[in-house]
Motif scaffolding. Structure first.
Motif, mmCIF file in Angstrom:
data_model
loop_
_atom_site.group_PDB
_atom_site.id
_atom_site.type_symbol
_atom_site.label_atom_id
_atom_site.label_comp_id
_atom_site.label_asym_id
_atom_site.label_seq_id
_atom_site.Cartn_x
_atom_site.Cartn_y
_atom_site.Cartn_z
ATOM 1 N N GLU A 22 0.862 -1.179 0.000
ATOM 2 C CA GLU A 22 0.000 0.000 0.000
ATOM 3 C C GLU A 22 0.897 1.227 0.000
ATOM 4 O OE1 GLU A 22 -2.394 1.662 3.542
ATOM 5 O OE2 GLU A 22 -3.813 0.363 2.457
ATOM 6 N N LEU A 23 0.848 1.992 -1.084
ATOM 7 C CA LEU A 23 1.780 3.091 -1.285
ATOM 8 C C LEU A 23 1.387 4.327 -0.480
ATOM 9 C CD1 LEU A 23 2.140 2.738 -5.148
ATOM 10 C CD2 LEU A 23 3.918 2.224 -3.463
ATOM 11 N N SER A 24 2.393 5.062 -0.031
ATOM 12 C CA SER A 24 2.158 6.341 0.630
ATOM 13 C C SER A 24 2.834 7.492 -0.111
ATOM 14 C CB SER A 24 2.674 6.304 2.074
ATOM 15 O OG SER A 24 4.088 6.128 2.105
ATOM 16 N N HIS A 25 3.938 7.207 -0.810
ATOM 17 C CA HIS A 25 4.699 8.245 -1.504
ATOM 18 C C HIS A 25 5.309 7.674 -2.789
ATOM 19 C CE1 HIS A 25 4.632 9.601 2.682
ATOM 20 N NE2 HIS A 25 4.836 10.828 2.249
ATOM 21 N N CYS A 26 5.575 8.548 -3.735
ATOM 22 C CA CYS A 26 6.346 8.154 -4.923
ATOM 23 C C CYS A 26 7.095 9.353 -5.472
ATOM 24 C CB CYS A 26 5.441 7.581 -6.011
ATOM 25 S SG CYS A 26 6.377 6.968 -7.448
ATOM 26 N N GLY A 27 8.384 9.175 -5.704
ATOM 27 C CA GLY A 27 9.175 10.214 -6.331
ATOM 28 C C GLY A 27 8.829 10.361 -7.803
ATOM 29 N N VAL A 28 9.043 11.545 -8.332
ATOM 30 C CA VAL A 28 8.801 11.838 -9.743
ATOM 31 C C VAL A 28 10.155 11.958 -10.426
ATOM 32 C CG1 VAL A 28 7.695 13.388 -11.388
ATOM 33 C CG2 VAL A 28 6.686 13.048 -9.122
ATOM 34 N N CYS A 29 10.430 11.046 -11.341
ATOM 35 C CA CYS A 29 11.752 10.933 -11.954
ATOM 36 C C CYS A 29 11.694 11.338 -13.424
ATOM 37 C CB CYS A 29 12.228 9.485 -11.807
ATOM 38 S SG CYS A 29 13.840 9.138 -12.551
ATOM 39 N N GLY A 30 12.826 11.800 -13.948
ATOM 40 C CA GLY A 30 12.893 12.144 -15.365
ATOM 41 C C GLY A 30 12.532 10.986 -16.277
ATOM 42 N N THR A 31 12.768 9.760 -15.826
ATOM 43 C CA THR A 31 12.419 8.588 -16.626
ATOM 44 C C THR A 31 10.915 8.509 -16.850
ATOM 45 O OG1 THR A 31 14.334 7.415 -15.752
ATOM 46 C CG2 THR A 31 12.640 6.076 -16.776
ATOM 47 N N ASP A 32 10.132 8.965 -15.882
ATOM 48 C CA ASP A 32 8.677 8.945 -16.054
ATOM 49 C C ASP A 32 8.261 9.788 -17.253
ATOM 50 O OD1 ASP A 32 8.050 7.328 -13.716
ATOM 51 O OD2 ASP A 32 8.643 9.067 -12.523
ATOM 52 N N GLU A 33 8.989 10.859 -17.493
ATOM 53 C CA GLU A 33 8.675 11.717 -18.634
ATOM 54 C C GLU A 33 8.794 10.954 -19.952
ATOM 55 O OE1 GLU A 33 7.463 15.115 -20.556
ATOM 56 O OE2 GLU A 33 7.593 14.820 -18.387
ATOM 57 N N HIS A 34 9.736 10.005 -20.008
ATOM 58 C CA HIS A 34 9.942 9.228 -21.229
ATOM 59 C C HIS A 34 8.788 8.264 -21.504
ATOM 60 C CE1 HIS A 34 14.101 10.541 -22.049
ATOM 61 N NE2 HIS A 34 14.215 10.609 -20.737
ATOM 62 N N TYR A 35 8.015 7.936 -20.473
ATOM 63 C CA TYR A 35 6.917 6.980 -20.644
ATOM 64 C C TYR A 35 5.553 7.656 -20.581
ATOM 65 C CZ TYR A 35 10.368 3.285 -20.241
ATOM 66 O OH TYR A 35 11.453 2.466 -20.461
ATOM 67 N N LYS A 36 5.532 8.959 -20.615
ATOM 68 C CA LYS A 36 4.278 9.690 -20.545
ATOM 69 C C LYS A 36 3.385 9.392 -21.745
ATOM 70 C CE LYS A 36 2.572 14.438 -19.940
ATOM 71 N NZ LYS A 36 2.962 15.871 -19.841
ATOM 72 N N HIS A 37 3.975 9.008 -22.875
ATOM 73 C CA HIS A 37 3.208 8.724 -24.082
ATOM 74 C C HIS A 37 2.997 7.217 -24.282
ATOM 75 C CE1 HIS A 37 3.070 12.848 -25.737
ATOM 76 N NE2 HIS A 37 4.216 12.990 -25.101
ATOM 77 N N ALA A 38 3.220 6.432 -23.246
ATOM 78 C CA ALA A 38 3.007 4.982 -23.314
ATOM 79 C C ALA A 38 1.793 4.601 -22.481
ATOM 80 C CB ALA A 38 4.243 4.246 -22.805
ATOM 81 N N ASP A 39 1.099 3.580 -22.918
ATOM 82 C CA ASP A 39 -0.067 3.082 -22.186
ATOM 83 C C ASP A 39 0.406 2.191 -21.043
ATOM 84 O OD1 ASP A 39 -2.550 2.277 -21.336
ATOM 85 O OD2 ASP A 39 -2.833 0.806 -22.939
ATOM 86 N N GLN A 40 0.870 2.807 -19.985
ATOM 87 C CA GLN A 40 1.378 2.055 -18.849
ATOM 88 C C GLN A 40 1.323 2.900 -17.582
ATOM 89 O OE1 GLN A 40 5.871 1.803 -19.710
ATOM 90 N NE2 GLN A 40 5.719 2.535 -17.607
ATOM 91 N N GLY A 41 1.341 2.219 -16.445
ATOM 92 C CA GLY A 41 1.399 2.914 -15.174
ATOM 93 C C GLY A 41 2.713 3.647 -15.020
ATOM 94 N N LEU A 42 2.664 4.849 -14.471
ATOM 95 C CA LEU A 42 3.860 5.662 -14.273
ATOM 96 C C LEU A 42 4.331 5.549 -12.823
ATOM 97 C CD1 LEU A 42 2.746 8.852 -16.228
ATOM 98 C CD2 LEU A 42 4.237 7.015 -17.041
ATOM 99 N N GLY A 43 5.585 5.892 -12.603
ATOM 100 C CA GLY A 43 6.132 5.928 -11.251
ATOM 101 C C GLY A 43 6.913 4.688 -10.879
ATOM 102 N N HIS A 44 8.126 4.902 -10.363
ATOM 103 C CA HIS A 44 8.980 3.774 -9.982
ATOM 104 C C HIS A 44 9.894 4.132 -8.800
ATOM 105 C CE1 HIS A 44 11.194 6.267 -12.838
ATOM 106 N NE2 HIS A 44 12.290 5.896 -12.202
ATOM 107 N N GLU A 45 9.498 5.139 -8.023
ATOM 108 C CA GLU A 45 10.232 5.500 -6.812
ATOM 109 C C GLU A 45 9.264 5.430 -5.628
ATOM 110 O OE1 GLU A 45 13.702 8.554 -8.441
ATOM 111 O OE2 GLU A 45 11.957 9.395 -7.438
ATOM 112 N N GLY A 46 8.657 4.255 -5.467
ATOM 113 C CA GLY A 46 7.570 4.106 -4.517
ATOM 114 C C GLY A 46 8.021 3.753 -3.108
#
Length: 334
Positions: free
Chosen positions: A33-57
């Motif tokens: 159960e997540l409480s926080h997630c960092g926003v990383c530059g890598t997320d910007e690269h996947y903004k145009h993909a049909d997938q869940g974003l975020g990987h600093e959970g």
């Protein structure tokens, strides 16, 4: 029991979409159960993909699979963090004899597997081989950016033979650079910082820099003693010709920028002085555990801006990231 979750996803148009999902726990997984997630530059690269974003959970384990007690000391109630890897291998053709098993082709990574979920959301099912217990001394809001941004700069400093007294050049004071300065200085290295202008000079010294040099419009660096390593943390790759004259023999160069651009470099200095360019996009699992212990002991933490874990909050965080206005890591808060 399983977990129902909300996740914010990218789309072909780049619009952030809110989606719902469900996961039952796998044999080697934990439901977090997540409480926080960092926003990383890598997320910007996947903004145009049909997938869940975020990987600093960061979150709390609510359920574990049937085999977890056999392979991990993680248990229900533990506070854990996760990064780019969603599964690392414990056995098979890429067993962890080298410690680099997270780079095996059949491991699972953000952007290539489990596309229905992401840490921009309320919960995930994650393999325990890619989860890390967060020390009590590190807050959840600080832990998120360490899981990818911190690991990205820690890996070169910790895994490549550098030692106290070495001089480490750090290009850029941003989401990666401000963490690299803290880590290098606390490891007893000299953090030699290069930034475009003088605007961040005082802040660089507060973070632990030994030296500071502004590079905008500079064609030759004057009065800089040779550096043993060079971390490129800027969002745009620099002209390496400016930095080659200040590299010590056998210096190691680490491009940490996620970029498709080429790095044009003259070959002769590499032949004469044994320089090496080493790609590094993170740190291996045991290294990440060491990083968390080190950051807890030395009070190393990111400078953050917080946003709500809502569609509006995600959009605001991603917009500031794209504009380069975040100081220095965005963190989404559930």
């Amino acid at each position: 029991m399983g977990i129902d979750f909300t996740v914010f996803k990218g789309s072909k148009s780049g619009e952030i979409l809110e989606s719902k999902g469900h996961r039952d726990v796998g044999p080697t997984q934990a439901l977090v159960e997540l409480s926080h997630c960092g926003v990383c530059g890598t997320d910007e690269h996947y903004k145009h993909a049909d997938q869940g974003l975020g990987h600093e959970g960061v979150g709390i384990i609510k359920e574990v699979g049937s085999l977890v007690e056999l392979i991990s000391d993680l248990r229900v109630g533990d506070r854990v963090g996760m990064g780019v890897s969603t599964l690392t291998l414990l056995r098979g053709p890429c067993a962890p004899t080298s410690g680099q098993h997270f780079k095996c082709q059949n491991s699972e990574q953000f952007g290539t597997a489990n596309l229905d979920q992401g840490c921009f959301g309320s919960g995930v099912a994650w393999d325990v081989t890619a989860l890390f217990k967060i020390p009590d001394e590190i807050s959840s809001e600080s832990a998120g950016p360490l899981m990818c941004g911190g690991a990205t700069v820690w890996g070169p400093l910790y895994e490549h033979g550098f030692k106290a007294g070495d001089r480490i050049g750090i290009i850029g004071i941003g989401g990666l650079g401000h963490l690299a300065i803290q880590m290098a200085s606390k490891m007893g290295m000299e953090a030699v910082v290069f930034s475009g202008t003088q605007s961040k000079k005082e802040e660089a010294f507060q973070l632990g820099a030994s030296e500071f040099y502004a590079t905008k419009g500079v064609t030759k660096l004057q009065g800089v003693q040779l550096v043993d390593g060079l971390l490129i943390t800027t969002s745009v790759l620099p002209d390496l010709a400016l930095y080659l004259p200040i590299l010590a023999p056998f210096a190691k160069i680490f491009p940490l920028t996620i970029s498709m651009d080429k790095i044009p470099v003259p070959a002769l200095p590499f032949v004469l002085y044994g320089y090496s360019i080493i790609g590094s996009g993170g740190a291996h699992p045991q290294s990440i555990k060491a990083m968390l212990r080190f950051c807890a002991k030395h009070d190393i933490k990111p400078v953050i801006e917080k946003f709500p874990m809502t569609k509006q909050g995600v959009n605001e965080a991603m917009k500031k990231l794209e504009e380069g206005k975040v100081r220095y890591r965005g963190v989404l808060v559930v």
